[in-house]
Design an enzyme around this catalytic site. Sequence first.
Site, short mmCIF file in Angstrom:
data_model
loop_
_atom_site.label_atom_id
_atom_site.label_comp_id
_atom_site.label_asym_id
_atom_site.label_seq_id
_atom_site.Cartn_x
_atom_site.Cartn_y
_atom_site.Cartn_z
N TRP A 138 0.84 -1.21 0.00
CA TRP A 138 0.00 0.00 0.00
C TRP A 138 0.87 1.25 0.00
O TRP A 138 0.55 2.26 -0.60
CB TRP A 138 -0.93 0.00 1.23
CG TRP A 138 -1.85 1.17 1.28
CD1 TRP A 138 -3.11 1.27 0.72
CD2 TRP A 138 -1.62 2.43 1.92
NE1 TRP A 138 -3.65 2.51 0.97
CE2 TRP A 138 -2.76 3.24 1.71
CE3 TRP A 138 -0.56 2.97 2.65
CZ2 TRP A 138 -2.87 4.54 2.20
CZ3 TRP A 138 -0.66 4.26 3.14
CH2 TRP A 138 -1.81 5.04 2.91
N HIS A 139 2.01 1.16 0.70
CA HIS A 139 2.88 2.35 0.81
C HIS A 139 3.62 2.65 -0.48
O HIS A 139 4.02 3.79 -0.70
CB HIS A 139 3.87 2.17 1.96
CG HIS A 139 3.25 2.36 3.30
ND1 HIS A 139 2.58 1.36 3.95
CD2 HIS A 139 3.18 3.46 4.10
CE1 HIS A 139 2.12 1.83 5.11
NE2 HIS A 139 2.46 3.09 5.23
N GLY A 140 3.81 1.65 -1.33
CA GLY A 140 4.48 1.92 -2.59
C GLY A 140 4.85 0.67 -3.34
O GLY A 140 4.92 -0.42 -2.76
#
Lengths: 467, 368
Positions: free
Chosen positions: A316-318
């Site tokens: 989700w963060h990258g």
Amino acid sequence: MVFSSISFIYYFLPCVIILYYIIPKKFSNLILLISSICFYVYGEPVYIFLMISTTLVVYFCSLFIDRYRDKKIKKLIYILGLSIPIGSLFVFKYLDFITVNINTLFQTKLQVLELALPIGISFYTFQLLSYIIDVYKGNVKVQKSFIKLATYVSLFPQLIAGPIVRYQTIEEELDNREHSLENFAYGVTRFVIGLAKKVLIANSLGQFCNIFLTINEKSVIFYWIYGISYSLQIYYDFSAYSDMAIGLGRIFGFHFLENFNYPYISKSITEFWRRWHISLGSWFKDYVYIPLGGNRKGKFILLRNIFIVWLLTGIWHGANWTFITWGLMFGGLLTIEKFLIKDKLDKVPNVFRRIYVLFFIMISFIIFNSPDMNTAINHIIGLFGVNGEKLINGETIYYLRSYFIIIVAAIIGSTPLINMCVKKIKEHKNIKKIKNVMEPIFIIAMLIIVTGYLVDNSFNPFLYFRF
Amino acid sequence: MKFDMSDKIKNITISILFIFTISVVLIMNIVKKDNEISIAERRKLAKFPELSMEKFYNGELREQFDKYTMDQFVFRDNFRKIKAFVELNLFRKKDINNLYEYNGMIIKQEYPLNEKSVENIVDKINTINENYLNESNDVYYTIIPDKNYFADEKYLKMDYSKLQEKMNNKLIDMKYINIFECLNLEDFYYTDTHWKQENLKKVSDKISSEMNFKDRIVTTFEEKEITDFNGVYTGQLQVKTKQDTIKVLTNEIIKNSKVYNFETKKYDDIYNLEKVKSGDKYDIYLSGATPLLTIENKSVKIPKKLIVFRDSFGSSLVPLFTEAYSEIILIDTRYIATKYLKDLVEFENADVLFIYSTLVINNSASLK
């Protein structure tokens, strides 16, 4: 547009606040919707249509789900309503990453699309998903007004950097919210404090971290100070945005939930994730972990669920192996805490427990901030002098002296110490009166100082006159 | 929770103050006339951007508007002072944008040594030597240390020894004149990068001695105060400093010599006093930054030529050599590519001096 900018604070915000409060209440949501669209378009003129169309799909799918609750077609529409936002998130954020890795693994030459990542897509997608899931499960009433739903999704205080606001949190406030001086003043205070945290502390720590990343002459101590500083920077950056979002929300009568709760005083990784990015952690718990069975279906399923949740949290963060490693690292630590060391950990003195937590948090954020795993490993082994650097050098001493007060202030501010002092002050009537005089002065002083920093961002001197 | 009257007043005050502040600033920013230039930064300030759909979609409009809001913010310089005050006094940062105050002087922390830049300038100088110079030329070079060299050891400094060593090892067929020992911090302006001409006698003596023309400078100099001077760092670092003054060293030789500017095709005095009205008063010396100048001294009986490849530091030093040469050609290769020199300059039988500051050597990408 970012909150910590002249164009937001001194152009957009006064216009929106004045319009919001002078126009009749029945148009409040419309004003917020239009403002939020303008806010988004300013930074993302092309992909506004993506956000609107995804919202439309979820809106109609939710209406159909509600309409056909007893029919089998409900599930089909539900899957469609989930697929479109997840699909668009996948295409824009993850497709190129998958393509590059397939090309590397299988020596293929698949086309990389190089699509720009639409601002806020991770946040508004999760908000849309939480809404349609809650409608499907019957946890919330379907929202028949597209304007209200779109207002919820696009609300500018939380659109680009969270927190991930559940529809049920503001469901009632979309129809009926309280506007009071108390709310407004609280919102202003929270917003300005968040602004100060971001501009004065987070950005300064960011400068220090950039120095570390670009300087040739590192030292072992410099690696440690970088690790600590980046951990503080990301906390201040992220929590500041949450403060500003909560503050702005309150100005317009919305009560968003807290997103950070002094995570760096945690005594276990488990506790850390109850204090850090609370809205994300609870989203994954409620919409992934529990539906997969949580801890109710045996050890193997539990381990699988932990793996899936933390893989997704990382992703989700990258779209990078560093984020995946970061997520899985926490999955591993949480598993170890849960199954292997829980009883032993409870017996360890708090100070050592905190050191243990802070050490692994620091390692995780070093990975998080690295462009690739090679750099991450290099920075981690640098902590232990394996790269052959000196313990300390002139550059380290210079920059440590230059940023010492900021780092110390950041460390103190990341604990509940200041909050505890303020609470104590409130208990004394006479001191409270002084506090009530000082607080407005403090808020305006912070605003003025922050403005100085923001205005200086365009500082660009030349030795010779350029005209 | 019992609601305290003072809490209500506090809430009213915070709310009104905030709305008032951001609204009044909005109105002031809209109403006030845009400033054209920033004296402190020596550049034009951003104007309100031209509106176009293309710029809107590619994000250029947003970038330009953001820049405009910062550049044209009301009382911008005062707000910048507030930032400097907070960073230096509250957070006790040692420098801001690599500028720091030391004994009433603003110094740029030029760090670290850019070895690629040193190699670049060495290549350029060797190319000039190879293409234009021969046995008829006596070739010299000198390096001017920047103020950071003399500052306290607690600040970061580039490796000056390594810089000199690299140049000494790589420059071919030219003699190094070391002037580091001739200078100290007081020889530089408090608020500018440059050195003070009135303190350059010892540098002039060293160079003229090494280049064997010291005996041709016999006329004494008279020191004349011209004007107060706020250097390039004034306004960049908002701190209190000592006041600078521009002084010139003059005599009859200098007064009677003329400077021909190849760009403007005009003659000027060595000290162009009209520049007192300009934004950078250091331009008094040889009229400031120009690609190609010639100082003509008709009082010299036997023609002797000096060619100086230089940066702006040369503007205040080279006039002190006027008496020794009938013609001094000053070339600034930041403004003229060396390939054009063959048509403009006669190098035969000239003394040649390369004189660059460590600031230019460390940032030599601007040399053509």
